[in-house]
Design a protein around this motif. Sequence first.
Motif, PDB file in Angstrom:
ATOM      1  N   MET A  25       0.409  -1.364  -0.313  1.00 15.94           N
ATOM      2  CA  MET A  25      -0.271  -0.203   0.066  1.00 15.94           C
ATOM      3  C   MET A  25       1.130   1.348  -0.317  1.00 15.94           C
ATOM      4  O   MET A  25       1.399   1.589   1.147  1.00 15.94           O
ATOM      5  N   VAL A  26       1.298   1.963  -1.016  1.00 11.85           N
ATOM      6  CA  VAL A  26       1.483   3.069  -1.274  1.00 11.85           C
ATOM      7  C   VAL A  26       0.920   4.270  -0.759  1.00 11.85           C
ATOM      8  O   VAL A  26       0.265   5.464  -1.741  1.00 11.85           O
ATOM      9  N   GLY A  27       0.589   4.846   0.839  1.00 21.00           N
ATOM     10  CA  GLY A  27      -0.171   6.188   1.476  1.00 21.00           C
ATOM     11  C   GLY A  27      -1.340   6.177   0.113  1.00 21.00           C
ATOM     12  O   GLY A  27      -2.300   5.434   1.158  1.00 21.00           O
ATOM     13  N   CYS A  28      -1.624   6.216  -0.840  1.00 20.00           N
ATOM     14  CA  CYS A  28      -3.033   6.581  -1.453  1.00 20.00           C
ATOM     15  C   CYS A  28      -3.824   5.294  -2.367  1.00 20.00           C
ATOM     16  O   CYS A  28      -4.467   5.377  -2.458  1.00 20.00           O
ATOM     17  N   CYS A  29      -2.536   4.700  -2.501  1.00 22.21           N
ATOM     18  CA  CYS A  29      -3.228   3.440  -3.519  1.00 22.21           C
ATOM     19  C   CYS A  29      -3.111   2.371  -3.539  1.00 22.21           C
ATOM     20  O   CYS A  29      -1.414   1.836  -2.704  1.00 22.21           O
ATOM     21  N   GLU A  62      -5.467  24.809  -9.274  1.00 24.48           N
ATOM     22  CA  GLU A  62      -6.890  25.050  -9.897  1.00 24.48           C
ATOM     23  C   GLU A  62      -6.749  23.260 -11.011  1.00 24.48           C
ATOM     24  O   GLU A  62      -8.489  22.941 -11.207  1.00 24.48           O
ATOM     25  N   LEU A  63      -5.691  22.787 -11.662  1.00 26.69           N
ATOM     26  CA  LEU A  63      -5.634  22.008 -11.954  1.00 26.69           C
ATOM     27  C   LEU A  63      -6.149  21.281 -11.129  1.00 26.69           C
ATOM     28  O   LEU A  63      -7.149  19.567 -11.939  1.00 26.69           O
ATOM     29  N   SER A  64      -5.476  20.776 -10.017  1.00 22.50           N
ATOM     30  CA  SER A  64      -6.463  19.757  -9.666  1.00 22.50           C
ATOM     31  C   SER A  64      -8.078  19.450  -9.085  1.00 22.50           C
ATOM     32  O   SER A  64      -8.307  18.588  -8.867  1.00 22.50           O
ATOM     33  N   GLN A  65      -7.881  20.820  -8.719  1.00 21.58           N
ATOM     34  CA  GLN A  65      -9.613  20.860  -8.804  1.00 21.58           C
ATOM     35  C   GLN A  65     -10.586  20.466  -9.722  1.00 21.58           C
ATOM     36  O   GLN A  65     -11.790  20.216 -10.086  1.00 21.58           O
ATOM     37  N   SER A  66     -10.206  20.963 -11.401  1.00 22.44           N
ATOM     38  CA  SER A  66     -10.838  21.076 -12.731  1.00 22.44           C
ATOM     39  C   SER A  66     -10.182  19.051 -12.663  1.00 22.44           C
ATOM     40  O   SER A  66     -11.132  18.375 -13.709  1.00 22.44           O
ATOM     41  N   LEU A  67      -9.664  18.176 -12.258  1.00 26.24           N
ATOM     42  CA  LEU A  67      -9.286  16.491 -12.491  1.00 26.24           C
ATOM     43  C   LEU A  67     -10.175  16.354 -11.479  1.00 26.24           C
ATOM     44  O   LEU A  67     -10.167  14.898 -12.077  1.00 26.24           O
ATOM     45  N   GLY A  68     -10.181  16.949 -10.555  1.00 26.33           N
ATOM     46  CA  GLY A  68     -10.700  16.005  -9.412  1.00 26.33           C
ATOM     47  C   GLY A  68     -10.196  14.973  -8.755  1.00 26.33           C
ATOM     48  O   GLY A  68     -11.289  13.953  -8.776  1.00 26.33           O
ATOM     49  N   VAL A  69      -8.581  15.148  -8.682  1.00 21.62           N
ATOM     50  CA  VAL A  69      -8.058  14.402  -8.318  1.00 21.62           C
ATOM     51  C   VAL A  69      -7.821  14.044  -6.211  1.00 21.62           C
ATOM     52  O   VAL A  69      -7.321  12.848  -6.282  1.00 21.62           O
ATOM     53  N   GLY A  70      -9.363  14.930  -5.916  1.00 25.27           N
ATOM     54  CA  GLY A  70      -9.343  14.643  -4.569  1.00 25.27           C
ATOM     55  C   GLY A  70      -8.591  15.724  -3.644  1.00 25.27           C
ATOM     56  O   GLY A  70      -8.805  17.019  -4.383  1.00 25.27           O
ATOM     57  N   GLN A  71      -8.464  15.420  -2.070  1.00 23.24           N
ATOM     58  CA  GLN A  71      -8.392  16.234  -1.111  1.00 23.24           C
ATOM     59  C   GLN A  71      -6.912  17.307  -1.097  1.00 23.24           C
ATOM     60  O   GLN A  71      -6.983  18.730  -1.196  1.00 23.24           O
ATOM     61  N   ARG A  72      -6.114  16.539  -1.728  1.00 25.27           N
ATOM     62  CA  ARG A  72      -4.799  17.011  -1.595  1.00 25.27           C
ATOM     63  C   ARG A  72      -4.467  17.911  -3.599  1.00 25.27           C
ATOM     64  O   ARG A  72      -5.247  16.363  -4.849  1.00 25.27           O
ATOM     65  N   GLU A  73      -3.768  18.630  -3.281  1.00 23.26           N
ATOM     66  CA  GLU A  73      -2.938  19.090  -4.180  1.00 23.26           C
ATOM     67  C   GLU A  73      -2.256  18.787  -5.054  1.00 23.26           C
ATOM     68  O   GLU A  73      -1.094  17.280  -4.901  1.00 23.26           O
ATOM     69  N   LEU A  74      -1.701  17.837  -6.438  1.00 26.27           N
ATOM     70  CA  LEU A  74      -0.927  17.764  -7.485  1.00 26.27           C
ATOM     71  C   LEU A  74       0.074  18.393  -7.284  1.00 26.27           C
ATOM     72  O   LEU A  74      -0.031  19.621  -6.892  1.00 26.27           O
ATOM     73  N   GLN A  75       0.797  17.330  -7.037  1.00 32.46           N
ATOM     74  CA  GLN A  75       3.067  18.253  -7.609  1.00 32.46           C
ATOM     75  C   GLN A  75       3.707  17.290  -7.632  1.00 32.46           C
ATOM     76  O   GLN A  75       2.747  16.130  -8.862  1.00 32.46           O
ATOM     77  N   VAL A  76       4.805  18.159  -8.899  1.00 34.65           N
ATOM     78  CA  VAL A  76       5.651  18.081  -9.806  1.00 34.65           C
ATOM     79  C   VAL A  76       5.917  16.274  -9.074  1.00 34.65           C
ATOM     80  O   VAL A  76       7.286  16.928  -7.853  1.00 34.65           O
ATOM     81  N   VAL A  77       6.530  15.681  -9.836  1.00 33.70           N
ATOM     82  CA  VAL A  77       7.350  14.550  -9.814  1.00 33.70           C
ATOM     83  C   VAL A  77       8.563  14.338 -11.030  1.00 33.70           C
ATOM     84  O   VAL A  77       9.311  14.063 -10.410  1.00 33.70           O
ATOM     85  N   ARG A  78       8.546  14.496 -12.216  1.00 35.12           N
ATOM     86  CA  ARG A  78       9.488  15.053 -12.699  1.00 35.12           C
ATOM     87  C   ARG A  78       8.853  15.470 -13.901  1.00 35.12           C
ATOM     88  O   ARG A  78       7.342  15.282 -14.393  1.00 35.12           O
ATOM     89  N   ALA A  79       9.231  16.733 -14.565  1.00 35.05           N
ATOM     90  CA  ALA A  79       9.358  17.705 -15.633  1.00 35.05           C
ATOM     91  C   ALA A  79      10.433  18.027 -15.972  1.00 35.05           C
ATOM     92  O   ALA A  79      11.095  18.020 -15.722  1.00 35.05           O
ATOM     93  N   PRO A  80      10.353  17.998 -17.999  1.00 35.54           N
ATOM     94  CA  PRO A  80      11.511  18.894 -18.278  1.00 35.54           C
ATOM     95  C   PRO A  80      11.269  19.972 -18.257  1.00 35.54           C
ATOM     96  O   PRO A  80      10.025  20.591 -18.074  1.00 35.54           O
ATOM     97  N   GLY A  81      12.592  21.222 -18.327  1.00 32.96           N
ATOM     98  CA  GLY A  81      12.648  22.179 -18.679  1.00 32.96           C
ATOM     99  C   GLY A  81      11.967  22.544 -19.399  1.00 32.96           C
ATOM    100  O   GLY A  81      10.585  22.622 -20.843  1.00 32.96           O
ATOM    101  N   LYS A  82      11.712  24.187 -18.931  1.00 29.57           N
ATOM    102  CA  LYS A  82      10.773  24.842 -19.864  1.00 29.57           C
ATOM    103  C   LYS A  82      11.016  25.072 -21.312  1.00 29.57           C
ATOM    104  O   LYS A  82       9.631  25.300 -22.353  1.00 29.57           O
TER     105      LYS A  82
END
Length: 351
Positions: free
Chosen positions: A9-13, A117-137
């Motif tokens: 069990m990894v926290g949320c899932c 706003e994106l978290s709310q729009s996608l309905g991911v739950g009470q916790r906001e999304l955080q960045v795990v991996r992303a390319p540069g600008k």
Amino acid sequence: MRTDFTPKMVGCCVWGHMWSCWRRGSGARAAFKAAGFGTRTRNQLQPRGSSKRSGPPRDQPFPGLLRPEDLSREELVDVLRAAVVDQKGPLVTVNKPQGLPVTGKPGDLTLLSVLPELSQSLGVGQRELQVVRAPGKDCSGLVLLSSCPQTASHIQKFFTHSRRVQRPTATYCAITDGIPATSEGKIQAALKLEHIDGVDLVVPVKPPSRKDILEGVKRTVSHFRVMATGSGCALVQLQPLTVFPSQLQVHMILQLCPVLGDHTDSARVSTVLGQRFLLPAERTKPQKQVLDEALVRCLRLTPSQAAQLPLHLHLHCLLLPGPRPQDTPIELLAPLPPYFSRTLQCLGLHQ
């Protein structure tokens, strides 16, 4: 020491259950082929109701290219929601448009600034999304988001362990001005960040001393493979094994093959009597990339359009841990931006 990614069990899932609907891959090379070069992105990345919509791709030099700085917060959220590649449990993957910064100064419009706003729009739950991996600008491609801190930590440990054992987890595709001398290989370079004439630049250091390492110089490594060539350009697969700003762009500069649209580092590559050579990075100011007239015609661009060429560097594939240690990694794929596909077609770059 071996990192153990056992089913739990990894926290949320439940980790294994979360991956049940995502495809199991056979390696980054297979993933690179699976996306299908020359295809359009799944969504056109257009904000709903925006007056800044693009016309038909054939009528534009850079179809699908956005100017994030011209968007409102609401429009940017619409763009990112349309760019969602997949959503499973707490994880969301987004195909980030080129030019969108992940972080910035307070008040800047960035990916991080609209995550509530994106978290709310996608309905991911009470916790906001955080960045795990992303390319540069300036890169396009996969952004991995998570609304579960435990899941994010689990994946970060997988990335850290993979770097330690020199196993790539990210595959970029790039189009380069020039063809590398060998079809595949490893690029190794010590790099440092320097503030030169008001600009932060990544500068190679060779050979680095122990003092250099202590002062912020980092040894960097990338794998490259030439996938196709045409019109003096190459389609290149790049897999970084270390993390450093602009690492891939500078590594291709060291191969005398700047990435198309690199308006920061490409001036370091000069040509005399048809032979390319490197200019000292410390004495070379960033400037708009200069392309041969024949290449500009091949790209069906005007000189002024060529000066606005976006960076052709796309984070195409990410590998994530499977539910059990013996399982092959999970592949996440992001389709190419339309302007990238157009360039491939113009140059005749086909595998």
